[in-house]
Design an enzyme around this catalytic site. Structure first.
Site, PDB file in Angstrom:
ATOM      1  N   ASN A 142       0.849  -1.181   0.000  1.00 23.08           N
ATOM      2  CA  ASN A 142       0.000   0.000   0.000  1.00 23.08           C
ATOM      3  C   ASN A 142       0.891   1.240   0.000  1.00 23.08           C
ATOM      4  O   ASN A 142       1.987   1.245   0.550  1.00 23.08           O
ATOM      5  CB  ASN A 142      -0.992   0.000   1.166  1.00 23.08           C
ATOM      6  N   GLU A 145       0.351   5.240   0.729  1.00 24.19           N
ATOM      7  CA  GLU A 145      -0.536   6.306   1.180  1.00 24.19           C
ATOM      8  C   GLU A 145      -0.099   7.650   0.616  1.00 24.19           C
ATOM      9  O   GLU A 145       0.999   7.795   0.078  1.00 24.19           O
ATOM     10  CB  GLU A 145      -0.561   6.361   2.711  1.00 24.19           C
ATOM     11  N   CYS A 168      -3.943   0.575  -2.658  1.00 21.28           N
ATOM     12  CA  CYS A 168      -3.821  -0.631  -1.826  1.00 21.28           C
ATOM     13  C   CYS A 168      -2.784  -1.583  -2.416  1.00 21.28           C
ATOM     14  O   CYS A 168      -2.492  -1.548  -3.611  1.00 21.28           O
ATOM     15  CB  CYS A 168      -5.163  -1.341  -1.747  1.00 21.28           C
ATOM     16  N   GLU A 207      -3.054  -4.773  -3.031  1.00 19.90           N
ATOM     17  CA  GLU A 207      -3.613  -5.675  -4.036  1.00 19.90           C
ATOM     18  C   GLU A 207      -3.642  -5.014  -5.415  1.00 19.90           C
ATOM     19  O   GLU A 207      -3.275  -5.634  -6.410  1.00 19.90           O
ATOM     20  CB  GLU A 207      -5.047  -6.099  -3.655  1.00 19.90           C
ATOM     21  N   CYS A 260     -10.388  -4.598   0.264  1.00 21.88           N
ATOM     22  CA  CYS A 260     -11.448  -3.589   0.339  1.00 21.88           C
ATOM     23  C   CYS A 260     -12.342  -3.700  -0.904  1.00 21.88           C
ATOM     24  O   CYS A 260     -12.069  -4.476  -1.826  1.00 21.88           O
ATOM     25  CB  CYS A 260     -10.838  -2.187   0.444  1.00 21.88           C
ATOM     26  N   CYS A 308     -10.570  -2.993  -4.281  1.00 23.87           N
ATOM     27  CA  CYS A 308      -9.697  -4.113  -4.645  1.00 23.87           C
ATOM     28  C   CYS A 308     -10.518  -5.312  -5.105  1.00 23.87           C
ATOM     29  O   CYS A 308     -10.129  -6.012  -6.041  1.00 23.87           O
ATOM     30  CB  CYS A 308      -8.790  -4.485  -3.484  1.00 23.87           C
TER      31      CYS A 308
END
Length: 162
Positions: free
Chosen positions: A63, A65, A74, A76, A113, A116
């Site tokens: 990930n 940010e 993310c 994934e 999430c 994703c």
């Protein structure tokens, strides 16, 4: 007439990674190691993903940010973007996902999430191949989902746009 439909998700649960088949355990180790490379200065929730391609190649992603939240990405989606960019014609067979929550124990499996899940669904549709998910923390229980699309039963897809 009203119709009710039930969607049941089947998955395997392991007490810890030592009970996994060797290839799944190896992929999960790579995801766990990748958490160290995550850029998560705001949430301090570091996520790593490792993707096994059809060729046997393994890619990792983390990930990333951004101070302009929520424009981060993310793990994934990072690893799927890398796979699609570096190996555009190779399906992803499996993705292991792990996390290191610097503020709490990282012992429960983590699930993708919604964004994703949508991306995973699109990727499986693109290649007509399921993606197995191996979901875990740094320690503890591990969940294995045979097909990532099981996590998104009422998905939006290309068929929705026709």
């Amino acid at each position: 007439m009203e119709t009710k439909t039930r969607h049941i998700i089947e998955f395997e649960t392991y007490a810890d990674s030592s009970a996994l088949p060797p290839e799944d355990a190896a992929l999960l180790r790579q995801a766990r190691n990748a958490t160290k490379d995550a850029y998560a200065p705001y949430s301090r929730f570091r996520v790593g993903a490792a993707a096994l391609l059809e060729s046997g190649e393994v890619l990792t992603g983390t990930n990333q940010e951004n101070a302009s939240y929520p424009v981060g990405i993310c793990a994934e989606r990072t690893v799927l973007s890398a796979a699609s960019s570096l190996y555009p014609n190779l399906p992803v067979l499996a993705i292991a996902v792990s996390y290191d929550n610097e503020l709490a124990p990282s012992t429960e499996p983590i699930a993708p999430c919604g964004i994703c899940r949508q991306t995973l669904m699109e990727y499986t549709t693109r290649f007509s191949r399921p993606i197995r998910l191996i979901l875990a923390g740094l320690t503890g229980k591990v969940i294995v989902v045979a097909d990532s699309t099981d996590l998104m039963p009422l998905s939006f897809s290309a068929k929705s746009m026709k």
